[in-house]
Scaffold this active site. Structure first.
Site, PDB file in Angstrom:
ATOM      1  N   GLY A  97      27.265 -95.485  96.177  1.00 27.62           N
ATOM      2  CA  GLY A  97      28.301 -94.677  95.536  1.00 27.62           C
ATOM      3  C   GLY A  97      29.710 -95.101  95.897  1.00 27.62           C
ATOM      4  N   GLY A 155      32.356 -95.069  97.888  1.00 26.77           N
ATOM      5  CA  GLY A 155      32.666 -94.683  99.258  1.00 26.77           C
ATOM      6  C   GLY A 155      34.150 -94.705  99.566  1.00 26.77           C
ATOM      7  N   LYS A 183      41.445 -96.832  94.586  1.00 31.11           N
ATOM      8  CA  LYS A 183      40.541 -97.421  95.577  1.00 31.11           C
ATOM      9  C   LYS A 183      41.222 -97.394  96.943  1.00 31.11           C
ATOM     10  CE  LYS A 183      37.590-101.398  96.528  1.00 31.11           C
ATOM     11  NZ  LYS A 183      37.046-102.656  96.003  1.00 31.11           N
ATOM     12  N   ASP A 198      35.580 -94.648 106.518  1.00 28.30           N
ATOM     13  CA  ASP A 198      36.695 -93.688 106.432  1.00 28.30           C
ATOM     14  C   ASP A 198      37.294 -93.579 105.033  1.00 28.30           C
ATOM     15  OD1 ASP A 198      38.114 -96.092 106.206  1.00 28.30           O
ATOM     16  OD2 ASP A 198      38.680 -96.108 108.320  1.00 28.30           O
ATOM     17  N   GLY A 199      36.698 -94.274 104.056  1.00 26.50           N
ATOM     18  CA  GLY A 199      37.195 -94.168 102.688  1.00 26.50           C
ATOM     19  C   GLY A 199      38.526 -94.855 102.448  1.00 26.50           C
ATOM     20  N   ARG A 253      28.023 -99.226  86.688  1.00 22.23           N
ATOM     21  CA  ARG A 253      27.451-100.532  87.034  1.00 22.23           C
ATOM     22  C   ARG A 253      25.925-100.502  86.977  1.00 22.23           C
ATOM     23  NH1 ARG A 253      30.622-100.558  91.985  1.00 22.23           N
ATOM     24  NH2 ARG A 253      32.294 -99.865  90.662  1.00 22.23           N
ATOM     25  N   ASP A 270      25.049-103.283  92.675  1.00 20.13           N
ATOM     26  CA  ASP A 270      26.091-102.258  92.556  1.00 20.13           C
ATOM     27  C   ASP A 270      27.459-102.863  92.251  1.00 20.13           C
ATOM     28  OD1 ASP A 270      25.365-102.943  95.439  1.00 20.13           O
ATOM     29  OD2 ASP A 270      27.394-102.182  95.709  1.00 20.13           O
ATOM     30  N   ASN A 271      27.558-104.194  92.223  1.00 19.74           N
ATOM     31  CA  ASN A 271      28.820-104.863  91.895  1.00 19.74           C
ATOM     32  C   ASN A 271      28.740-105.585  90.549  1.00 19.74           C
ATOM     33  OD1 ASN A 271      29.909-104.022  94.329  1.00 19.74           O
ATOM     34  ND2 ASN A 271      29.351-105.877  95.407  1.00 19.74           N
ATOM     35  N   ASP A 307      34.832-105.286  91.399  1.00 14.67           N
ATOM     36  CA  ASP A 307      34.757-105.199  92.867  1.00 14.67           C
ATOM     37  C   ASP A 307      35.088-106.527  93.553  1.00 14.67           C
ATOM     38  OD1 ASP A 307      34.179-102.544  92.723  1.00 14.67           O
ATOM     39  OD2 ASP A 307      32.027-102.766  92.972  1.00 14.67           O
TER      40      ASP A 307
END
Length: 629
Positions: A106, A108, A129, A141-142, A206, A291-292, A301
């Site tokens: 997900g 993140g 982002k 930590d995002g 994606r 996922d990319n 990404d």
């Protein structure tokens, strides 16, 4: 300035959104999105903005008050203030990472803000982002930092201006907030500035978005958070196809299996063409996990990517890719593998026997066709399509490899080669061409052995005596690579610079003769040779970039920005907006003459003493020391 943005958040209306308000990392079952709030940053300020990207959203250049517009962009595109109409959310997806199913991943660090309607009615999803923690942040930590954000910002725009399908980047905003990052995973963390990139695309859905339904994986035991929810899979297919493939939805509205098959076929072809585009400019993605991979065939990404300098088919741009899974020459087969995983994720809505047949029939043929078309343009073969062209391309790449030629610059130079070139000019051309091949000093840096001889000896013994233990701490490929480095380095000790130059010239003479013969066939098939040559040069110059985002160019911009000077990021952005021509008004510091003869030890001197060279020239020695993880 940003009040002009018109939101219409179709994705959140069409797909299930998690009802929980819990903000921390957690499993998110039965949903495609979870609502989030961006975390504020201290003193956000604009590093750079891309006006061509922002124009997609209907934002015009802020001529009246650019300072106020920059402050507004910093405030809203840092996440410190939420735009009216925005509905921040994080997207749930899974993925196969380096070949193994990783379960829920997900967004993140990324946050969907909403969908903006452009001036022509088109719909653009915008994302921040690096805006803080989401339910998908896991132990992180995002946040993103200045270094990685500048790279993503610049490369997103560079790829667009090269004509390659990509997500876009509108702004890059940094701050005084800091986070610790261990760049090389070596126990030496560094405090870095939190930075946020505004990303723009038709969608950020994606392949991995469809893997949230995956039952426990037979190898890793991990599963998706929405196992058994085929109703959501149907919703997602309906949304993706009707929104992004409307012509397919219209053509097959009464048969969902045929519709889904047509969608998978179109995506297979788009993905094959995308990878062919990457290969034609020497672009290496670095992390081609499922996922990319974009569901609409975009480059997505940007992490440890890299444009090849010296041509090496086995080039690995990601310092963390120890097995070379995502090497340059493996990208086509890896993307096909990823499509296979998407095919599995679409069952039962698209039976596997149908999708696998489509993949086998379409992917390789589409990739090879598009790649050869691109290469013909790069070589100026505009009149005839001959079977021998594929061999000519292979022999060119082999010559580049043998002579350690610069991929971008050699293609760029070839437009100045002509069929009837006279002998003296041919020698000058050959001189220029071989100047783009690696020097003795550069090769010694490239092939310098990286392992302690005692460590290598121990690994070789271990491979023989205890293969199971060896498999846990090393790979055969890595050992073979080290042995090859040792062999090449040893050979270099026996060579002189003059011998290397004469050998390179011999290789290039042989290939140029074949190229000249092929160009003669073009001339023989046209009525007006001058008009043909003018068109040939024009086609070559619009397919062979003069400027690409080399790692060292990005590094110069990053280091200046880390010292508070954002002008280099903005300069490089302007340069990359015109990759096929001289950029007007672009200021570059010319390289000092003595740098030409620099040796390997000088290559790793401190930043303060580095000289600058034109960004269209072969990279400096220190560039080969850069490692991106």
């Amino acid at each position: 300035w940003l009040g002009a943005l018109r939101f219409d958040n179709l994705a959140l209306r069409s797909l299930p959104v998690d009802a929980s308000e819990e903000s921390g990392p957690r499993t998110v079952p039965g949903a495609c999105f979870a609502r989030v709030r961006p975390s504020p940053l201290q003193n956000p300020r604009l590093v750079a903005m891309s006006l061509p990207a922002l124009a997609l959203l209907g934002l015009e250049a802020p001529v009246a008050d650019p300072v106020a517009a920059e402050a507004e962009a910093a405030l809203f595109f840092s996440g410190n203030r939420v735009l009216a109409g925005a509905e921040p959310a994080a997207h749930c997806y899974c993925g196969h990472q380096f070949g193994s199913f990783a379960g829920q991943l997900g967004d993140g660090a990324a946050m969907y803000l909403g969908e903006v309607l452009g001036p022509r009615g088109e719909r653009w999803e915008i994302q921040l982002k690096g805006a803080g923690i989401t339910p998908f942040s896991r132990q992180a930590d995002g946040r993103k930092v200045l270094r990685s954000s500048i790279r993503e910002f610049l490369c997103s725009e560079a790829m667009f201006h090269l004509g390659i399908p990509t997500t876009r980047a509108g702004t890059c905003v940094t701050s005084d907030s800091r986070v610790l990052r261990d760049i090389f995973y070596d126990g030496n963390p560094k405090n870095e500035r939190c930075t946020v990139v505004l990303r723009i695309a038709s969608t950020f859905i994606r392949f991995g978005s469809f893997e949230i339904f995956k039952p426990p994986d037979e190898y890793t035991g991990r599963k998706g958070p929405s196992v058994g929810r085929n109703d959501i899979r149907i919703q997602m297919l309906d949304y993706v196809i009707s929104t992004f493939y409307p012509e397919i939805q219209e053509a097959y509205s009464d048969n969902t299996v045929q519709r889904n098959a047509a969608f998978f076929k179109e995506l297979t072809q788009r993905t094959a063409r995308l990878v062919a585009e990457w290969q034609s400019v020497g672009f290496c993605h670095g992390v081609l996990n499922t996922d990319n991979m974009s569901i609409v065939g975009l480059t997505i990404d940007y992490g440890p990517f890299g444009f090849m300098d010296r041509y090496d088919p086995e080039h690995v741009c990601n310092g963390s890719d120890n097995t070379g899974r995502y090497a340059y020459n493996k990208q086509p087969e890896i993307c096909k593998w990823n499509l296979g995983k998407l095919a599995e994720a679409l069952v039962p809505e698209l039976p596997l026997e149908i999708s696998q047949a489509i993949l086998e029939e379409e992917y390789d043929a589409e990739f090879e066709k598009h790649y050869l078309q691109k290469m013909r343009k790069k070589l100026g073969l505009i009149q005839l399509e001959l079977e021998e062209d594929s061999k000519l391309v292979s022999e060119l790449l082999e010559t580049m490899h043998l002579t350690a030629g610069d991929f971008t610059n050699i293609f760029y130079l070839l437009s100045s080669f002509s069929v009837d070139i006279d002998p003296s000019k041919f020698e000058d051309f050959l001189e220029e061409l071989t100047s783009q091949c690696a020097s003795m000093e550069e090769l010694k840096v490239v092939f310098k052995p990286q392992m302690d001889p005692r460590q290598l000896s121990m690994m070789l013994m271990l491979a023989q005596s205890n293969p199971q233990l060896f498999a846990l701490i090393g790979t055969k490929a890595n050992i073979n690579k080290e042995l090859e480095r040792i062999e090449q380095f040893s050979k270099l000790q026996q060579l002189t610079a003059d011998y290397l130059l004469s050998r390179n010239k011999r290789h290039w003479k042989e290939w140029l003769e074949k190229y000249r013969v092929r160009l003669e066939k073009e001339v023989e098939s046209v009525g007006n040779a001058d008009a043909w040559n003018t068109e040939r040069v024009k086609v070559m110059n619009s397919n062979n970039p003069k400027y690409i985002l080399r790692n060292y160019i990005a590094q110069n911009a990053i280091e200046a920005a880390e010292n508070g000077d954002f002008s280099e990021v903005r300069n490089v952005l302007k340069l990359l907006e015109h990759p096929f021509q001289e950029a007007e008004g672009f200021q570059e510091v010319k390289e000092d003459a003595e740098e030409e003869g620099a040796t390997a030890p000088a290559a790793v001197c401190s930043q303060e003493t580095r000289s600058r060279q034109p960004y269209c020239s072969k990279p400096p020695l220190w560039a080969s020391e850069l490692c991106v993880t």
